[in-house]
Motif scaffolding. Sequence first.
Motif, PDB file in Angstrom:
ATOM      1  N   ILE A  55      68.493  27.452 -14.966  1.00 49.45           N
ATOM      2  CA  ILE A  55      67.827  26.158 -14.782  1.00 49.45           C
ATOM      3  C   ILE A  55      67.746  25.412 -16.109  1.00 49.45           C
ATOM      4  O   ILE A  55      67.998  24.209 -16.196  1.00 49.45           O
ATOM      5  N   GLY A  56      67.393  26.156 -17.164  1.00 45.24           N
ATOM      6  CA  GLY A  56      67.280  25.535 -18.480  1.00 45.24           C
ATOM      7  C   GLY A  56      68.589  24.942 -18.965  1.00 45.24           C
ATOM      8  O   GLY A  56      68.606  23.873 -19.587  1.00 45.24           O
ATOM      9  N   CYS A  57      69.705  25.625 -18.697  1.00 44.63           N
ATOM     10  CA  CYS A  57      71.015  25.107 -19.111  1.00 44.63           C
ATOM     11  C   CYS A  57      71.304  23.738 -18.491  1.00 44.63           C
ATOM     12  O   CYS A  57      71.959  22.891 -19.102  1.00 44.63           O
ATOM     13  N   ILE A  58      70.826  23.534 -17.282  1.00 39.29           N
ATOM     14  CA  ILE A  58      71.105  22.291 -16.565  1.00 39.29           C
ATOM     15  C   ILE A  58      70.261  21.131 -17.088  1.00 39.29           C
ATOM     16  O   ILE A  58      70.745  20.006 -17.249  1.00 39.29           O
ATOM     17  N   TYR A  59      68.988  21.403 -17.389  1.00 41.37           N
ATOM     18  CA  TYR A  59      68.049  20.310 -17.652  1.00 41.37           C
ATOM     19  C   TYR A  59      67.696  20.093 -19.118  1.00 41.37           C
ATOM     20  O   TYR A  59      67.069  19.087 -19.449  1.00 41.37           O
ATOM     21  N   ALA A 184      70.307  12.367 -30.412  1.00 44.20           N
ATOM     22  CA  ALA A 184      70.256  13.152 -29.178  1.00 44.20           C
ATOM     23  C   ALA A 184      71.671  13.488 -28.724  1.00 44.20           C
ATOM     24  O   ALA A 184      72.568  12.642 -28.779  1.00 44.20           O
ATOM     25  N   PRO A 185      71.892  14.733 -28.268  1.00 42.14           N
ATOM     26  CA  PRO A 185      73.245  15.115 -27.836  1.00 42.14           C
ATOM     27  C   PRO A 185      73.621  14.434 -26.537  1.00 42.14           C
ATOM     28  O   PRO A 185      72.751  13.982 -25.780  1.00 42.14           O
ATOM     29  N   GLU A 186      74.909  14.365 -26.304  1.00 47.17           N
ATOM     30  CA  GLU A 186      75.368  13.833 -25.026  1.00 47.17           C
ATOM     31  C   GLU A 186      74.943  14.763 -23.893  1.00 47.17           C
ATOM     32  O   GLU A 186      74.861  15.984 -24.075  1.00 47.17           O
ATOM     33  N   ALA A 187      74.649  14.186 -22.756  1.00 47.96           N
ATOM     34  CA  ALA A 187      74.228  14.990 -21.615  1.00 47.96           C
ATOM     35  C   ALA A 187      75.339  15.946 -21.200  1.00 47.96           C
ATOM     36  O   ALA A 187      76.521  15.601 -21.230  1.00 47.96           O
ATOM     37  N   VAL A 188      74.931  17.165 -20.858  1.00 46.30           N
ATOM     38  CA  VAL A 188      75.892  18.164 -20.401  1.00 46.30           C
ATOM     39  C   VAL A 188      76.160  17.947 -18.918  1.00 46.30           C
ATOM     40  O   VAL A 188      75.240  17.930 -18.102  1.00 46.30           O
ATOM     41  N   ARG A 189      77.420  17.765 -18.590  1.00 41.87           N
ATOM     42  CA  ARG A 189      77.796  17.554 -17.192  1.00 41.87           C
ATOM     43  C   ARG A 189      78.295  18.860 -16.591  1.00 41.87           C
ATOM     44  O   ARG A 189      78.967  19.645 -17.244  1.00 41.87           O
ATOM     45  N   PHE A 190      77.932  19.084 -15.337  1.00 45.02           N
ATOM     46  CA  PHE A 190      78.383  20.267 -14.614  1.00 45.02           C
ATOM     47  C   PHE A 190      79.276  19.839 -13.454  1.00 45.02           C
ATOM     48  O   PHE A 190      78.895  18.997 -12.654  1.00 45.02           O
ATOM     49  N   ASP A 191      80.454  20.422 -13.413  1.00 46.36           N
ATOM     50  CA  ASP A 191      81.370  20.205 -12.299  1.00 46.36           C
ATOM     51  C   ASP A 191      81.955  21.575 -11.964  1.00 46.36           C
ATOM     52  O   ASP A 191      83.008  21.966 -12.477  1.00 46.36           O
ATOM     53  N   LEU A 192      81.244  22.313 -11.119  1.00 43.70           N
ATOM     54  CA  LEU A 192      81.604  23.702 -10.861  1.00 43.70           C
ATOM     55  C   LEU A 192      82.909  23.815 -10.086  1.00 43.70           C
ATOM     56  O   LEU A 192      83.671  24.766 -10.273  1.00 43.70           O
ATOM     57  N   ALA A 326      80.491  24.235 -20.006  1.00 44.86           N
ATOM     58  CA  ALA A 326      79.261  24.254 -19.209  1.00 44.86           C
ATOM     59  C   ALA A 326      79.429  25.112 -17.959  1.00 44.86           C
ATOM     60  O   ALA A 326      78.522  25.849 -17.567  1.00 44.86           O
ATOM     61  N   GLY A 327      80.601  25.031 -17.335  1.00 47.26           N
ATOM     62  CA  GLY A 327      80.839  25.788 -16.112  1.00 47.26           C
ATOM     63  C   GLY A 327      80.877  27.285 -16.339  1.00 47.26           C
ATOM     64  O   GLY A 327      80.306  28.062 -15.558  1.00 47.26           O
ATOM     65  N   THR A 328      81.535  27.727 -17.425  1.00 45.13           N
ATOM     66  CA  THR A 328      81.606  29.168 -17.688  1.00 45.13           C
ATOM     67  C   THR A 328      80.209  29.740 -17.934  1.00 45.13           C
ATOM     68  O   THR A 328      79.892  30.832 -17.460  1.00 45.13           O
ATOM     69  N   LEU A 393      78.950  32.984 -28.117  1.00 39.20           N
ATOM     70  CA  LEU A 393      77.661  33.513 -27.678  1.00 39.20           C
ATOM     71  C   LEU A 393      77.284  32.851 -26.365  1.00 39.20           C
ATOM     72  O   LEU A 393      77.594  31.683 -26.133  1.00 39.20           O
ATOM     73  N   ARG A 394      76.579  33.583 -25.520  1.00 39.63           N
ATOM     74  CA  ARG A 394      76.111  33.021 -24.257  1.00 39.63           C
ATOM     75  C   ARG A 394      74.673  32.525 -24.450  1.00 39.63           C
ATOM     76  O   ARG A 394      73.737  33.022 -23.825  1.00 39.63           O
ATOM     77  N   THR A 395      74.528  31.563 -25.340  1.00 39.11           N
ATOM     78  CA  THR A 395      73.204  31.050 -25.664  1.00 39.11           C
ATOM     79  C   THR A 395      73.012  29.622 -25.165  1.00 39.11           C
ATOM     80  O   THR A 395      71.974  29.295 -24.606  1.00 39.11           O
ATOM     81  N   SER A 396      74.001  28.768 -25.393  1.00 41.89           N
ATOM     82  CA  SER A 396      73.927  27.399 -24.882  1.00 41.89           C
ATOM     83  C   SER A 396      75.330  26.816 -24.842  1.00 41.89           C
ATOM     84  O   SER A 396      76.250  27.349 -25.456  1.00 41.89           O
ATOM     85  N   THR A 397      75.469  25.713 -24.146  1.00 44.54           N
ATOM     86  CA  THR A 397      76.775  25.060 -24.051  1.00 44.54           C
ATOM     87  C   THR A 397      77.210  24.481 -25.391  1.00 44.54           C
ATOM     88  O   THR A 397      78.384  24.191 -25.598  1.00 44.54           O
ATOM     89  N   PHE A 398      76.264  24.314 -26.322  1.00 49.03           N
ATOM     90  CA  PHE A 398      76.590  23.707 -27.615  1.00 49.03           C
ATOM     91  C   PHE A 398      77.267  24.698 -28.553  1.00 49.03           C
ATOM     92  O   PHE A 398      77.849  24.290 -29.559  1.00 49.03           O
ATOM     93  N   PHE A 399      77.175  26.000 -28.255  1.00 49.25           N
ATOM     94  CA  PHE A 399      77.801  26.958 -29.151  1.00 49.25           C
ATOM     95  C   PHE A 399      79.316  26.810 -29.151  1.00 49.25           C
ATOM     96  O   PHE A 399      79.953  26.991 -30.186  1.00 49.25           O
TER      97      PHE A 399
END
Length: 411
Positions: A55-59, A184-192, A326-328, A393-399
């Motif tokens: 949930i945190g990764c999305i928002y 502020a970073p660009e919003a992370v988009r999810f397209d699974l 973001a998808g991975t 690392l599996r910490t955030s999409t920014f890594f």
Amino acid sequence: MNDIRPLIPLLITAGILIGGNGLQGTFISLRALQEGFSTSTIGVIGTGYNIGFAIGCIYVTRIIRSIGHIRTFSALAAIASAASISMLLAIHPASWFAMRLLQGLCFAGLFAVVESWLNARVTNATRARTLSVYRFVDLGAVTLAQYLIPAVGISGFELFAIVSMALTLSLVPISFADRSSPEAPEAVRFDLKLLWKVSPLATVGCIVVGLTNSTFRSLGPIYADGIGFSVTSIATFMSLGIFAGVVLQYPLGHYSDKLDRRRIILIATFGAFAAGLFITFVAGTNELLNYVGIFIFGAFAMPLYSLCSAHANDHAAPGQHALVSAGTLFFWSAGAVVGPLFASFMLDYFGPQALFIYTTVVLGVFMVYTLLRMSVREGVPATPRRPRFRNLLRTSTFFSKLAAPPSEKQD
């Protein structure tokens, strides 16, 4: 060092967070066992953390864009610290599940703040060195944190307090990181659906990593306790599995850049599969053999996420790399939600050896699927590949953006 010095506060904050998170993951499992929780209940509690993380990764980027880096970090660190202490005040499976879910959400945001901030501050000249220091901080913090458990003991309030103190103190260095937050970073988009279309193998691979590696992190302490290990031996067992992940990262990554990457994925999967069989049917309760087995397991299993991510990027078109990243991470989180929960029920019914029976079955199925994909789709030749292997690392999409060299910047 003059170039990296301004980033030291952020790296210290990252070390405190990573160490506290690694300590808590092992400690909560052992403390829950001491409190009389069943293995399946401990698995549910572990699942709570991974649900919150997903949930945190999305928002999280929406929050950062609304109130900025430092306010987001301060709020999430305070909530995570309070959740840690609350687990001591209310020792009950339902409350622990809720607190771990809340902590998962917070840690997803905390890592995103640190890594997006680092990514905004590094230059092309300092990127590689910063990444190397960051990986050293990650490995050292997680490994050393495990040994606080036997040093302090799992009874009492001390480790809850240490985790809470770590989260609170993480505010100090980041507060001195800079006089102003980055943009502020660009919003992370999810397209699974996109990731599945780009690479079904990478999608399934990330889920498999979540199903297996996250299960080891959540239930590894339960397995070690179940076969009679002392608290110190449990800490060593977990440390070896985590530390081993760095041993084959770059050799496997190097050859995956030169060969069909799916072959290297298959080799890594087989190595982890064989190690699981060794632990289950050969190691038994022997400490040394279990140490050898888990070291081999970690050496092959931990690089799988990075290999699958690199394979997905091999097939991604220009402009799709950020979506793939973001998808991975999301599909890994999905596997991490299901894995500990399912495996914990197996441990309840069949005992501790069921943990690595479960991982070998999952990895065996993935090997078959990998061979199937290799038979229906041609590999991407090494020469035209734009992205190269990166240790993620599996910490955030920014890594993934932080890890990208200048010539391979994320879109």
